[in-house]
Write a protein that holds these residues in place. Sequence first.
Motif, PDB file in Angstrom:
ATOM      1  N   TYR A 118       0.851  -1.192   0.000  1.00  0.00           N
ATOM      2  CA  TYR A 118       0.000   0.000   0.000  1.00  0.00           C
ATOM      3  C   TYR A 118       0.887   1.243   0.000  1.00  0.00           C
ATOM      4  N   PRO A 119       1.016   1.929  -1.126  1.00  0.00           N
ATOM      5  CA  PRO A 119       0.549   1.568  -2.470  1.00  0.00           C
ATOM      6  C   PRO A 119       1.599   0.693  -3.163  1.00  0.00           C
ATOM      7  N   ALA A 120       1.145  -0.301  -3.875  1.00  0.00           N
ATOM      8  CA  ALA A 120       2.065  -1.262  -4.478  1.00  0.00           C
ATOM      9  C   ALA A 120       2.948  -0.640  -5.547  1.00  0.00           C
ATOM     10  N   VAL A 121       2.461   0.396  -6.226  1.00  0.00           N
ATOM     11  CA  VAL A 121       3.250   0.963  -7.328  1.00  0.00           C
ATOM     12  C   VAL A 121       4.589   1.501  -6.836  1.00  0.00           C
ATOM     13  N   TYR A 122       4.661   1.931  -5.604  1.00  0.00           N
ATOM     14  CA  TYR A 122       5.924   2.442  -5.052  1.00  0.00           C
ATOM     15  C   TYR A 122       6.803   1.295  -4.567  1.00  0.00           C
ATOM     16  N   ASP A 123       6.267   0.467  -3.689  1.00  0.00           N
ATOM     17  CA  ASP A 123       7.069  -0.604  -3.090  1.00  0.00           C
ATOM     18  C   ASP A 123       7.510  -1.640  -4.123  1.00  0.00           C
ATOM     19  N   TRP A 124       6.595  -1.991  -5.052  1.00  0.00           N
ATOM     20  CA  TRP A 124       6.917  -3.005  -6.043  1.00  0.00           C
ATOM     21  C   TRP A 124       8.086  -2.589  -6.920  1.00  0.00           C
ATOM     22  N   GLN A 125       8.143  -1.313  -7.333  1.00  0.00           N
ATOM     23  CA  GLN A 125       9.219  -0.902  -8.234  1.00  0.00           C
ATOM     24  C   GLN A 125      10.594  -1.109  -7.596  1.00  0.00           C
ATOM     25  N   PHE A 126      10.701  -0.842  -6.297  1.00  0.00           N
ATOM     26  CA  PHE A 126      11.984  -1.028  -5.626  1.00  0.00           C
ATOM     27  C   PHE A 126      12.294  -2.512  -5.440  1.00  0.00           C
ATOM     28  N   VAL A 127      11.319  -3.275  -4.949  1.00  0.00           N
ATOM     29  CA  VAL A 127      11.565  -4.694  -4.687  1.00  0.00           C
ATOM     30  C   VAL A 127      11.893  -5.435  -5.970  1.00  0.00           C
ATOM     31  N   PHE A 134      20.035  -7.587  -8.606  1.00  0.00           N
ATOM     32  CA  PHE A 134      21.021  -8.235  -7.752  1.00  0.00           C
ATOM     33  C   PHE A 134      20.898  -9.761  -7.694  1.00  0.00           C
ATOM     34  N   THR A 135      19.782 -10.330  -8.168  1.00  0.00           N
ATOM     35  CA  THR A 135      19.671 -11.789  -8.180  1.00  0.00           C
ATOM     36  C   THR A 135      19.353 -12.338  -9.571  1.00  0.00           C
ATOM     37  N   GLY A 136      18.859 -11.489 -10.459  1.00  0.00           N
ATOM     38  CA  GLY A 136      18.546 -11.931 -11.811  1.00  0.00           C
ATOM     39  C   GLY A 136      17.150 -12.477 -11.996  1.00  0.00           C
ATOM     40  N   SER A 137      16.377 -12.609 -10.916  1.00  0.00           N
ATOM     41  CA  SER A 137      15.016 -13.137 -11.034  1.00  0.00           C
ATOM     42  C   SER A 137      14.196 -12.682  -9.833  1.00  0.00           C
ATOM     43  N   SER A 138      12.889 -12.935  -9.916  1.00  0.00           N
ATOM     44  CA  SER A 138      11.981 -12.556  -8.838  1.00  0.00           C
ATOM     45  C   SER A 138      11.112 -13.743  -8.448  1.00  0.00           C
ATOM     46  N   PRO A 139      11.014 -14.078  -7.146  1.00  0.00           N
ATOM     47  CA  PRO A 139      10.124 -15.173  -6.734  1.00  0.00           C
ATOM     48  C   PRO A 139       8.657 -14.834  -6.934  1.00  0.00           C
ATOM     49  N   PHE A 140       8.351 -13.549  -7.190  1.00  0.00           N
ATOM     50  CA  PHE A 140       6.976 -13.136  -7.466  1.00  0.00           C
ATOM     51  C   PHE A 140       6.685 -13.096  -8.964  1.00  0.00           C
ATOM     52  N   GLY A 141       7.662 -13.508  -9.797  1.00  0.00           N
ATOM     53  CA  GLY A 141       7.492 -13.346 -11.231  1.00  0.00           C
ATOM     54  C   GLY A 141       7.568 -11.870 -11.592  1.00  0.00           C
ATOM     55  N   HIS A 142       7.010 -11.511 -12.748  1.00  0.00           N
ATOM     56  CA  HIS A 142       7.074 -10.113 -13.183  1.00  0.00           C
ATOM     57  C   HIS A 142       5.792  -9.345 -12.871  1.00  0.00           C
ATOM     58  N   SER A 143       4.772 -10.043 -12.342  1.00  0.00           N
ATOM     59  CA  SER A 143       3.497  -9.357 -12.121  1.00  0.00           C
ATOM     60  C   SER A 143       2.765  -9.835 -10.875  1.00  0.00           C
ATOM     61  N   GLY A 144       3.449 -10.577 -10.002  1.00  0.00           N
ATOM     62  CA  GLY A 144       2.790 -11.138  -8.827  1.00  0.00           C
ATOM     63  C   GLY A 144       2.655 -10.137  -7.707  1.00  0.00           C
ATOM     64  N   CYS A 145       1.833  -9.111  -7.922  1.00  0.00           N
ATOM     65  CA  CYS A 145       1.701  -8.035  -6.946  1.00  0.00           C
ATOM     66  C   CYS A 145       0.260  -7.547  -6.905  1.00  0.00           C
ATOM     67  N   MET A 146      -0.248  -7.237  -5.710  1.00  0.00           N
ATOM     68  CA  MET A 146      -1.598  -6.723  -5.532  1.00  0.00           C
ATOM     69  C   MET A 146      -1.549  -5.433  -4.723  1.00  0.00           C
ATOM     70  N   ASP A 147      -2.276  -4.417  -5.206  1.00  0.00           N
ATOM     71  CA  ASP A 147      -2.323  -3.119  -4.560  1.00  0.00           C
ATOM     72  C   ASP A 147      -3.537  -3.035  -3.647  1.00  0.00           C
ATOM     73  N   LEU A 148      -3.328  -2.657  -2.381  1.00  0.00           N
ATOM     74  CA  LEU A 148      -4.428  -2.625  -1.424  1.00  0.00           C
ATOM     75  C   LEU A 148      -5.390  -1.485  -1.689  1.00  0.00           C
ATOM     76  N   LYS A 149      -4.927  -0.371  -2.231  1.00  0.00           N
ATOM     77  CA  LYS A 149      -5.839   0.714  -2.584  1.00  0.00           C
ATOM     78  C   LYS A 149      -6.801   0.275  -3.687  1.00  0.00           C
ATOM     79  N   THR A 150      -6.279  -0.439  -4.681  1.00  0.00           N
ATOM     80  CA  THR A 150      -7.121  -0.952  -5.757  1.00  0.00           C
ATOM     81  C   THR A 150      -8.109  -1.979  -5.221  1.00  0.00           C
ATOM     82  N   LEU A 151      -7.630  -2.859  -4.335  1.00  0.00           N
ATOM     83  CA  LEU A 151      -8.498  -3.870  -3.754  1.00  0.00           C
ATOM     84  C   LEU A 151      -9.658  -3.222  -3.007  1.00  0.00           C
ATOM     85  N   TYR A 152      -9.366  -2.184  -2.224  1.00  0.00           N
ATOM     86  CA  TYR A 152     -10.439  -1.500  -1.496  1.00  0.00           C
ATOM     87  C   TYR A 152     -11.424  -0.843  -2.459  1.00  0.00           C
ATOM     88  N   ALA A 153     -10.921  -0.149  -3.479  1.00  0.00           N
ATOM     89  CA  ALA A 153     -11.802   0.522  -4.430  1.00  0.00           C
ATOM     90  C   ALA A 153     -12.749  -0.473  -5.093  1.00  0.00           C
TER      91      ALA A 153
END
Length: 208
Positions: A118-127, A134-153
Motif C-alpha cells: 500500500y501503495p504497491a506501485v511504489y514498493d513493487w518498483q523497488f523490490v 542483484f539476483t537476476g530473477s523474482s520469486p513473485f514473477g514479473h506481475s505477482g503483486c496486488m495493490d491494497l488501494k485498488t483492492l479496497y476501491a
Amino acid sequence: MGSNRGVTPTVYVSVDVEADGPIPGPYSMVSFGAAVAGWHDADGFRRAGGQAASFYRELRPISADYNPEALAVSGLDRAALEAGGAQPAAAMREFAQWVERLRTGPGGRRYRPVMVAYPAVYDWQFVYWYLIRFTGSSPFGHSGCMDLKTLYAARAGVPFAGVGKRSMPPELLPDLPHTHHALDDAREQAVLFANLLEWPGVDAAERA
C-alpha cells in the motif's frame, strides 16, 4: 473440503519499503520488511495472525544521490547505512530464498507467492528492480503483486481517485501503529489486507 481444481493456491506476502528517493537506481532502498499476510486456496482465505513469518533488512546505499526529506521518513542514518547496511546482493538473495520457502504452506500444499503493498506501485518498483538487478530473477514473477488501494476501491465500489485509509470504514483499519519502520508497516499492511479479503463489502455491510 473444497477442490483445488482450477485454483492456484496463493501465499500473500506484505512488503513495505523505505527509500531515499522516488525511483530505484538513481536512489536507494534503505530498508524493507515483509510479513506473511495469509494463504488463499480452494478452501478459502486464512490470515496468518500475529506470529506470521517475517523478514527485515537495512541496506547499504547503491548511489551517492539521495533526497534528505525522503531519507528522513525512515529515521535511518545514511552514514550508519553506508558503514553497516547489508550488501544489497546478499540481502536480496536471502529475501528471495525466504520467499521461496513460503511456497510450502499449510498441509504441505504448494503456494504461489504474491506481494501485497500500500501503495504497491511504489514498493513493487523497488523490490522488483532490486531483485532483478542483484539476483537476476523474482520469486513473485514479473506481475505477482496486488495493490491494497485498488483492492479496497473494487470491494467498496468507489472510484480509485481519492481512496486513502481515511476513506475506509474504521473496522478495516488495523489496530497497529504506522511507524515508518518497514517491518512494522509490513505487519500493519498484512492485517489491512486480511481485513479487506474478509470484508463483505459495502453492499453486504449495508444490507446487514
